[in-house]
Design a protein around this motif. Structure first.
Motif, PDB file in Angstrom:
ATOM      1  N   ARG A 165      13.104  21.396  -4.339  1.00  0.00           N
ATOM      2  CA  ARG A 165      12.121  21.825  -3.350  1.00  0.00           C
ATOM      3  C   ARG A 165      12.527  23.154  -2.730  1.00  0.00           C
ATOM      4  O   ARG A 165      13.718  23.440  -2.562  1.00  0.00           O
ATOM      5  CB  ARG A 165      11.993  20.765  -2.256  1.00  0.00           C
ATOM      6  N   ASP A 166      11.535  23.959  -2.359  1.00  0.00           N
ATOM      7  CA  ASP A 166      11.809  25.292  -1.813  1.00  0.00           C
ATOM      8  C   ASP A 166      12.344  25.255  -0.391  1.00  0.00           C
ATOM      9  O   ASP A 166      13.021  26.189   0.046  1.00  0.00           O
ATOM     10  CB  ASP A 166      10.529  26.144  -1.839  1.00  0.00           C
ATOM     11  N   ASP A 167      12.022  24.200   0.356  1.00  0.00           N
ATOM     12  CA  ASP A 167      12.355  24.169   1.779  1.00  0.00           C
ATOM     13  C   ASP A 167      13.709  23.528   2.069  1.00  0.00           C
ATOM     14  O   ASP A 167      14.007  23.178   3.216  1.00  0.00           O
ATOM     15  CB  ASP A 167      11.267  23.414   2.549  1.00  0.00           C
ATOM     16  N   LEU A 168      14.555  23.399   1.066  1.00  0.00           N
ATOM     17  CA  LEU A 168      15.830  22.712   1.250  1.00  0.00           C
ATOM     18  C   LEU A 168      16.929  23.657   1.735  1.00  0.00           C
ATOM     19  O   LEU A 168      17.009  24.800   1.281  1.00  0.00           O
ATOM     20  CB  LEU A 168      16.284  22.087  -0.072  1.00  0.00           C
ATOM     21  N   PRO A 169      17.803  23.192   2.634  1.00  0.00           N
ATOM     22  CA  PRO A 169      19.020  23.950   2.963  1.00  0.00           C
ATOM     23  C   PRO A 169      20.042  23.724   1.848  1.00  0.00           C
ATOM     24  O   PRO A 169      20.836  22.783   1.891  1.00  0.00           O
ATOM     25  CB  PRO A 169      19.475  23.337   4.292  1.00  0.00           C
ATOM     26  N   LEU A 177      24.698  14.985  -1.450  1.00  0.00           N
ATOM     27  CA  LEU A 177      24.877  14.250  -2.706  1.00  0.00           C
ATOM     28  C   LEU A 177      26.107  13.354  -2.648  1.00  0.00           C
ATOM     29  O   LEU A 177      26.053  12.179  -3.040  1.00  0.00           O
ATOM     30  CB  LEU A 177      24.996  15.229  -3.872  1.00  0.00           C
ATOM     31  N   ILE A 178      27.216  13.882  -2.159  1.00  0.00           N
ATOM     32  CA  ILE A 178      28.447  13.086  -2.081  1.00  0.00           C
ATOM     33  C   ILE A 178      28.245  11.864  -1.191  1.00  0.00           C
ATOM     34  O   ILE A 178      28.696  10.759  -1.513  1.00  0.00           O
ATOM     35  CB  ILE A 178      29.613  13.954  -1.563  1.00  0.00           C
ATOM     36  N   ASN A 179      27.544  12.048  -0.074  1.00  0.00           N
ATOM     37  CA  ASN A 179      27.273  10.912   0.812  1.00  0.00           C
ATOM     38  C   ASN A 179      26.410   9.862   0.120  1.00  0.00           C
ATOM     39  O   ASN A 179      26.608   8.652   0.312  1.00  0.00           O
ATOM     40  CB  ASN A 179      26.588  11.392   2.090  1.00  0.00           C
ATOM     41  N   CYS A 180      25.461  10.312  -0.683  1.00  0.00           N
ATOM     42  CA  CYS A 180      24.619   9.366  -1.413  1.00  0.00           C
ATOM     43  C   CYS A 180      25.422   8.634  -2.489  1.00  0.00           C
ATOM     44  O   CYS A 180      25.173   7.459  -2.769  1.00  0.00           O
ATOM     45  CB  CYS A 180      23.430  10.092  -2.045  1.00  0.00           C
ATOM     46  N   VAL A 181      26.371   9.311  -3.090  1.00  0.00           N
ATOM     47  CA  VAL A 181      27.204   8.672  -4.111  1.00  0.00           C
ATOM     48  C   VAL A 181      28.093   7.602  -3.486  1.00  0.00           C
ATOM     49  O   VAL A 181      28.187   6.476  -3.988  1.00  0.00           O
ATOM     50  CB  VAL A 181      28.081   9.716  -4.834  1.00  0.00           C
ATOM     51  N   LEU A 211      17.308   7.803  -3.803  1.00  0.00           N
ATOM     52  CA  LEU A 211      16.952   8.409  -2.518  1.00  0.00           C
ATOM     53  C   LEU A 211      17.257   9.907  -2.525  1.00  0.00           C
ATOM     54  O   LEU A 211      16.482  10.712  -1.987  1.00  0.00           O
ATOM     55  CB  LEU A 211      17.716   7.722  -1.381  1.00  0.00           C
ATOM     56  N   PHE A 212      18.377  10.280  -3.131  1.00  0.00           N
ATOM     57  CA  PHE A 212      18.726  11.699  -3.224  1.00  0.00           C
ATOM     58  C   PHE A 212      17.673  12.456  -4.027  1.00  0.00           C
ATOM     59  O   PHE A 212      17.188  13.509  -3.597  1.00  0.00           O
ATOM     60  CB  PHE A 212      20.104  11.863  -3.873  1.00  0.00           C
ATOM     61  N   TYR A 213      17.313  11.927  -5.188  1.00  0.00           N
ATOM     62  CA  TYR A 213      16.333  12.608  -6.033  1.00  0.00           C
ATOM     63  C   TYR A 213      14.991  12.757  -5.318  1.00  0.00           C
ATOM     64  O   TYR A 213      14.343  13.804  -5.390  1.00  0.00           O
ATOM     65  CB  TYR A 213      16.144  11.846  -7.343  1.00  0.00           C
ATOM     66  N   ARG A 214      14.562  11.712  -4.633  1.00  0.00           N
ATOM     67  CA  ARG A 214      13.280  11.777  -3.926  1.00  0.00           C
ATOM     68  C   ARG A 214      13.300  12.807  -2.805  1.00  0.00           C
ATOM     69  O   ARG A 214      12.260  13.379  -2.458  1.00  0.00           O
ATOM     70  CB  ARG A 214      12.930  10.401  -3.355  1.00  0.00           C
ATOM     71  N   SER A 215      14.480  13.042  -2.257  1.00  0.00           N
ATOM     72  CA  SER A 215      14.570  13.973  -1.129  1.00  0.00           C
ATOM     73  C   SER A 215      14.720  15.428  -1.559  1.00  0.00           C
ATOM     74  O   SER A 215      14.464  16.332  -0.758  1.00  0.00           O
ATOM     75  CB  SER A 215      15.747  13.589  -0.226  1.00  0.00           C
ATOM     76  N   VAL A 216      15.123  15.679  -2.811  1.00  0.00           N
ATOM     77  CA  VAL A 216      15.412  17.064  -3.195  1.00  0.00           C
ATOM     78  C   VAL A 216      14.574  17.588  -4.364  1.00  0.00           C
ATOM     79  O   VAL A 216      14.352  18.803  -4.470  1.00  0.00           O
ATOM     80  CB  VAL A 216      16.909  17.247  -3.535  1.00  0.00           C
ATOM     81  N   LEU A 217      14.106  16.715  -5.244  1.00  0.00           N
ATOM     82  CA  LEU A 217      13.368  17.196  -6.414  1.00  0.00           C
ATOM     83  C   LEU A 217      11.898  17.408  -6.091  1.00  0.00           C
ATOM     84  O   LEU A 217      11.329  16.749  -5.229  1.00  0.00           O
ATOM     85  CB  LEU A 217      13.506  16.203  -7.576  1.00  0.00           C
ATOM     86  N   ARG A 218      11.296  18.318  -6.818  1.00  0.00           N
ATOM     87  CA  ARG A 218       9.866  18.593  -6.630  1.00  0.00           C
ATOM     88  C   ARG A 218       9.034  17.383  -7.047  1.00  0.00           C
ATOM     89  O   ARG A 218       9.382  16.660  -7.939  1.00  0.00           O
ATOM     90  CB  ARG A 218       9.451  19.806  -7.473  1.00  0.00           C
TER      91      ARG A 218
END
Length: 218
Positions: A165-169, A177-181, A211-218
């Protein structure tokens, strides 16, 4: 003089000369393994180079020459441990789909950080952080920082960045990602709790990765 006696005289004495490269490598491996065992058994601050040298049957001078001291030895141990899980994985060049790469990376990272040695190391770090700040700095330099840099390099690849996604920091994504792992791995380590069976752990990790993928991928 017989041919046999002449050949014997001309041959060098058995064991003479420098040790072979394989022998040197084996000795260094034993040295690092011995140091790691002592660190985890007695605590990093309670282990001296003399103690390590005596247990490993090497000279203290050898440790200084090869590793520069105790922190250098710890750094080499961390590199070896990481290589056991990631030696054949290069995130910067891995051609597989994003999800496949990150799922593989997540499984390896989780296995690394939940191994008995890693759990014992995390407990030692928590116990000695204030008294041995250089130990903590070495751990983060060779452990978490390397992991974050590898993830950042992967996510900044043009082919991967185009799927985010374009709006991600973006600078926050490695930690995310590490926290999700890991989930609440550190909390469980400090309390001596288990997440569950290997199957349950894998299922929970897959849920966190989704959850990570849903939050970062288009």
């Amino acid at each position: 003089m017989s041919k046999m006696s002449a050949a014997t005289k001309a041959s060098p004495a058995k064991g003479a000369g420098r040790p072979r490269a394989a022998e040197v490598e084996a000795r260094l491996h034993d040295l690092k393994r011995t140091a790691g065992r002592l660190f985890l058994e007695k605590g990093y601050g309670n282990v001296s180079l003399e103690m390590i040298a005596r247990e490993a049957r090497v000279a203290v001078r050898t440790i200084y020459i090869k590793f520069g001291g105790k922190n250098g030895l710890l750094s080499a141990m961390l590199q070896d441990k990481r290589a056991q899980f990631f030696a054949d994985m290069d995130l910067a060049k891995d051609p597989r789909p994003v999800r496949e790469v990150l799922d593989d990376f997540a499984a390896r990272l989780y296995s690394l950080l939940t191994s008995p040695e890693a759990v014992a190391l995390q407990r030692m770090l928590a116990a000695e952080a204030r008294s041995n700040p250089q130990m903590v700095d070495t751990f983060y330099a060779m452990g978490p920082n390397v992991t974050r840099d590898a993830i950042a390099c992967f996510l900044q690849r043009p082919d991967v960045r185009a799927q985010l996604r374009d709006d991600l920091p973006v600078d926050q994504l490695p930690v995310h990602l590490i926290n999700c792992v890991l989930g609440d791995q550190l909390s469980r380590v400090l309390r001596g709790q288990q997440e569950g069976t290997p199957e349950q752990c894998a299922a929970a990790r897959r849920q966190r990765m989704e959850l990570f993928y849903r939050s970062v991928l288009r």
